[in-house]
Design a protein around this motif. Sequence first.
Motif, mmCIF file in Angstrom:
data_model
loop_
_atom_site.group_PDB
_atom_site.id
_atom_site.type_symbol
_atom_site.label_atom_id
_atom_site.label_comp_id
_atom_site.label_asym_id
_atom_site.label_seq_id
_atom_site.Cartn_x
_atom_site.Cartn_y
_atom_site.Cartn_z
ATOM 1 N N SER A 176 3.627 -5.324 2.911
ATOM 2 C CA SER A 176 2.696 -4.236 3.232
ATOM 3 C C SER A 176 2.510 -4.117 4.739
ATOM 4 N N ALA A 177 2.377 -5.268 5.406
ATOM 5 C CA ALA A 177 2.245 -5.243 6.860
ATOM 6 C C ALA A 177 3.511 -4.692 7.513
ATOM 7 N N TYR A 192 -1.550 -2.058 3.832
ATOM 8 C CA TYR A 192 -1.997 -2.581 5.118
ATOM 9 C C TYR A 192 -3.388 -2.035 5.407
ATOM 10 N N GLY A 243 3.509 -1.024 7.376
ATOM 11 C CA GLY A 243 2.651 -0.479 8.420
ATOM 12 C C GLY A 243 3.331 -0.481 9.782
ATOM 13 N N ARG A 278 -0.705 -11.079 8.724
ATOM 14 C CA ARG A 278 -0.724 -10.328 9.978
ATOM 15 C C ARG A 278 0.647 -10.410 10.632
ATOM 16 N N VAL A 333 -0.201 -5.303 12.793
ATOM 17 C CA VAL A 333 -0.606 -4.753 11.499
ATOM 18 C C VAL A 333 -0.972 -5.896 10.560
ATOM 19 N N THR A 334 -2.065 -5.713 9.807
ATOM 20 C CA THR A 334 -2.502 -6.677 8.801
ATOM 21 C C THR A 334 -2.287 -6.086 7.412
ATOM 22 N N GLY A 335 -1.580 -6.813 6.556
ATOM 23 C CA GLY A 335 -1.361 -6.403 5.177
ATOM 24 C C GLY A 335 -2.234 -7.209 4.229
#
Length: 364
Positions: free
Chosen positions: A65-66, A119, A69, A318, A308-310
Amino acid sequence: MRRIWYNTESMSGKKQYNEQGMVSFLVTLIMMLVITLIVVGFSQVTRHNSQEALDRQLSAQAFYSAESGINVTQATIVNYIKTNGTSGLATKTTCNNDYDPTSAAGSSPITPLSGGVGYTCVLVNPTPNSLQFAASQQDSVIMPISTQANLKSLTITWAEQDGGTKTTCSGATDGQFVAAAVWSADCDLGLLRLDIVANPASAAQNATTLANNTISVFLTPRGSHSGSVNVGFGGATTAYIVSGLDAKNGSGVCTNGVCKVTVRLPDNTPNYELRGTTLYKDSKSVAITGSTDSGPAAFRGAQAIVDVTGKDQDELRRVQARVSLFSSGSDTLANAIAGSQDICKHYSLLPTDNVDFASSDVCN
């Protein structure tokens, strides 16, 4: 608890009591307790392993996910640069929204995927305090060096090859390129070459201006150095900088497989162009920081740091990546030819230039 007594008559005429049933009961009870503890222990191990497997799965999904992003933000930056260039890129320091290159607050709120996977935070810094790249012998990296004020110095660090343990580097002779076999015998660090052009917009006007604003610096991983080395533009085109330089012209040190050198510049412009490559060994990690008249350098137009943090359920990952802000980032022609001894070079455009190399005295 009921106790069973057996009344027996001994030869002496005295009564005796047999308690073998009680012992069997205690042994059975102890065995049941041991089995219960074993079952509980196995259950805890199984539950712990299942939780670990689930955490790894959630962590992997949060990481992906991160990464998504990162890709979305990178595409946004690239599309913006194609139309507007790099000068208007905004710095984003809040998490809630996707990145908008023209707004520090971002654009629309971040929308997670189904099940809460996605994210949750996007941060962007288009003017980082450091630049990072990998340098090799086959390819060279080209990037702009542009800061908020006149650049006074550049500090460069570069690391040995992965798994390298040879750091003596006694073959790295000052001002001399030794044979590759001599270098590799005791050195897993590469010799880093930097070609620096000061104020490239004006230096590109003609050959004389370009030569007067260019210097090639060879950073050699040595433990000591005697004498001074003048690092300036226009005069000598080559400077050999090694660890242990005097404070007037620069300073440096090589420890634990990482070399660090500071190159002092004329302090008359904030704009440079840099090309980096290595000799003998590749380096996957080259980092550059700088100082200006107003403090630590903030580099513009070269790289942006995207953070970006997921998230997936309670797992967070991160990821930080660097996005190139310029299109031409590499030069596949690092050297037309290179050698450790004097060599004669002749260039021709074929087939119009019909030079007889066997009979022509082209080197004189």
